[in-house]
Design a protein around this motif. Structure first.
Motif, mmCIF file in Angstrom:
data_model
loop_
_atom_site.group_PDB
_atom_site.id
_atom_site.type_symbol
_atom_site.label_atom_id
_atom_site.label_comp_id
_atom_site.label_asym_id
_atom_site.label_seq_id
_atom_site.Cartn_x
_atom_site.Cartn_y
_atom_site.Cartn_z
ATOM 1 N N ASP A 1 0.807 -1.218 0.000
ATOM 2 C CA ASP A 1 0.000 0.000 0.000
ATOM 3 C C ASP A 1 0.844 1.274 0.000
ATOM 4 O O ASP A 1 0.290 2.381 0.012
ATOM 5 N N GLY B 1 -1.927 7.662 -1.673
ATOM 6 C CA GLY B 1 -1.236 6.382 -1.806
ATOM 7 C C GLY B 1 -1.019 6.079 -3.275
ATOM 8 O O GLY B 1 -1.855 6.432 -4.116
ATOM 9 N N PRO C 1 -6.821 1.610 -4.682
ATOM 10 C CA PRO C 1 -7.569 0.935 -3.611
ATOM 11 C C PRO C 1 -8.459 -0.190 -4.127
ATOM 12 O O PRO C 1 -8.563 -1.251 -3.509
ATOM 13 N N ARG D 1 -6.234 -3.127 -5.060
ATOM 14 C CA ARG D 1 -5.734 -3.756 -3.834
ATOM 15 C C ARG D 1 -6.809 -4.670 -3.234
ATOM 16 O O ARG D 1 -6.521 -5.804 -2.837
ATOM 17 N N ASP E 1 -2.231 -7.547 4.281
ATOM 18 C CA ASP E 1 -2.905 -6.358 3.765
ATOM 19 C C ASP E 1 -2.081 -5.129 4.132
ATOM 20 O O ASP E 1 -2.136 -4.619 5.242
ATOM 21 N N GLY E 2 -1.281 -4.674 3.191
ATOM 22 C CA GLY E 2 -0.476 -3.473 3.399
ATOM 23 C C GLY E 2 0.976 -3.779 3.661
ATOM 24 O O GLY E 2 1.341 -4.810 4.223
ATOM 25 N N ALA F 1 -1.876 -2.000 -9.064
ATOM 26 C CA ALA F 1 -1.652 -2.571 -7.733
ATOM 27 C C ALA F 1 -0.591 -3.656 -7.839
ATOM 28 O O ALA F 1 -0.392 -4.261 -8.903
#
Length: 264
Positions: free
Chosen positions: A101, A134, A138, A141, A157-158, A205
């Motif tokens: 992220d 970012g 999103p 992701r 996640d991240g 992503a």
């Protein structure tokens, strides 16, 4: 919708596209080989292998500007990219997946030392600045996270993706500085790709697969045999997540990341 898959070390063909013909896509930065196939009914998949067949190009030879310009020429709506990477955290599980992220790419330079940008001509339409919170989409992701869950695979996640120059691996001192900056894992290709897709207005992503511990992260270095074995294993894991993620991309189409502050 046209969805692009960009793969790196260890993945040169995608299941289902193995027999698809390779097409040379011409751009102002050179031509790029790509394969095409249908996906999810009326939608189309484009596969681009950064290193090309047989790992023809090592990391500093990857044609980032031509690759992203080809995706723009093809009017791609979304890019799902994958990379094998070195873990910067000692408790990371090798073979583990990460949907990044954030990005650490301070140099913002291509391998030849030139700035990492598509804006290379004074006065050209669209010249300006990519402004964002970012760097990763999103929506994409979420699609990768849901795809991993659907495939029954654990995923983080991240995390901060750290771009490092290749083709050599990094020293302990270099990795210490990256760890101090909060970098989760490193590899040698996705920094320019992230930036250039952002400038091109293409949602992007990145999914990582941790194949080794970067230098100094643990007292004992990761055996090269382990690194090679996990690179080989990454292709199947990536394919499972990507296949499961594509319906989520179609169901929740992404928007370009951030804003283009232009001077037209």
């Amino acid at each position: 919708m046209r969805i692009a898959i960009v793969t790196g070390s260890g993945t040169y063909r995608l299941p289902g596209l193995g027999a698809a013909p390779t097409v040379e896509v011409g751009t102002r930065f050179g031509s790029v080989p790509a394969t095409f196939g249908p996906v999810a009914g009326e939608h189309e998949l484009v596969h681009l292998a950064r290193h090309r067949d047989g790992h023809e190009l090592v990391s500093h030879q990857v044609t980032h500007r031509a690759n992203v310009e080809a995706l723009r020429v093809l009017e791609v709506d979304a890019v799902l990219a994958v990379t094998v990477c070195g873990a910067c955290e000692p408790d990371a599980e090798l073979g583990g997946l990460v949907v990044f992220d954030d990005l650490h790419f301070l140099a913002n330079r291509l391998a030849d030392g030139s700035p990492c940008t598509l804006h290379d001509e004074p006065g050209a339409p669209g010249r300006g600045h990519w402004v964002f919170d970012g760097p990763f989409s999103p929506e994409l992701r979420r699609a990768l996270l849901r795809g991993a869950a659907d495939a029954g695979l654990a995923v983080r996640d991240g995390g901060v993706y750290g771009h490092v120059d290749g083709p050599r691996f990094n020293t302990r001192a270099e990795i210490r500085s990256l760890r101090a900056a909060g970098v989760t894992a490193v590899s040698q290709t996705a920094g320019p790709e992230t930036v250039l897709c952002g400038e091109a207005g293409i949602p992007y992503a990145l999914l990582g697969f941790q194949t080794d511990y970067a230098n100094g992260v643990r007292d004992e270095p990761t055996p090269v045999e382990t690194l090679v074995s996990l690179i080989a294993a990454s292709s199947e894991r990536f394919a499972a997540v990507l296949e499961a993620a594509i319906p989520h991309v179609v169901a929740d189409p992404p928007a370009p990341v951030g804003t283009q502050l232009t001077w037209d």
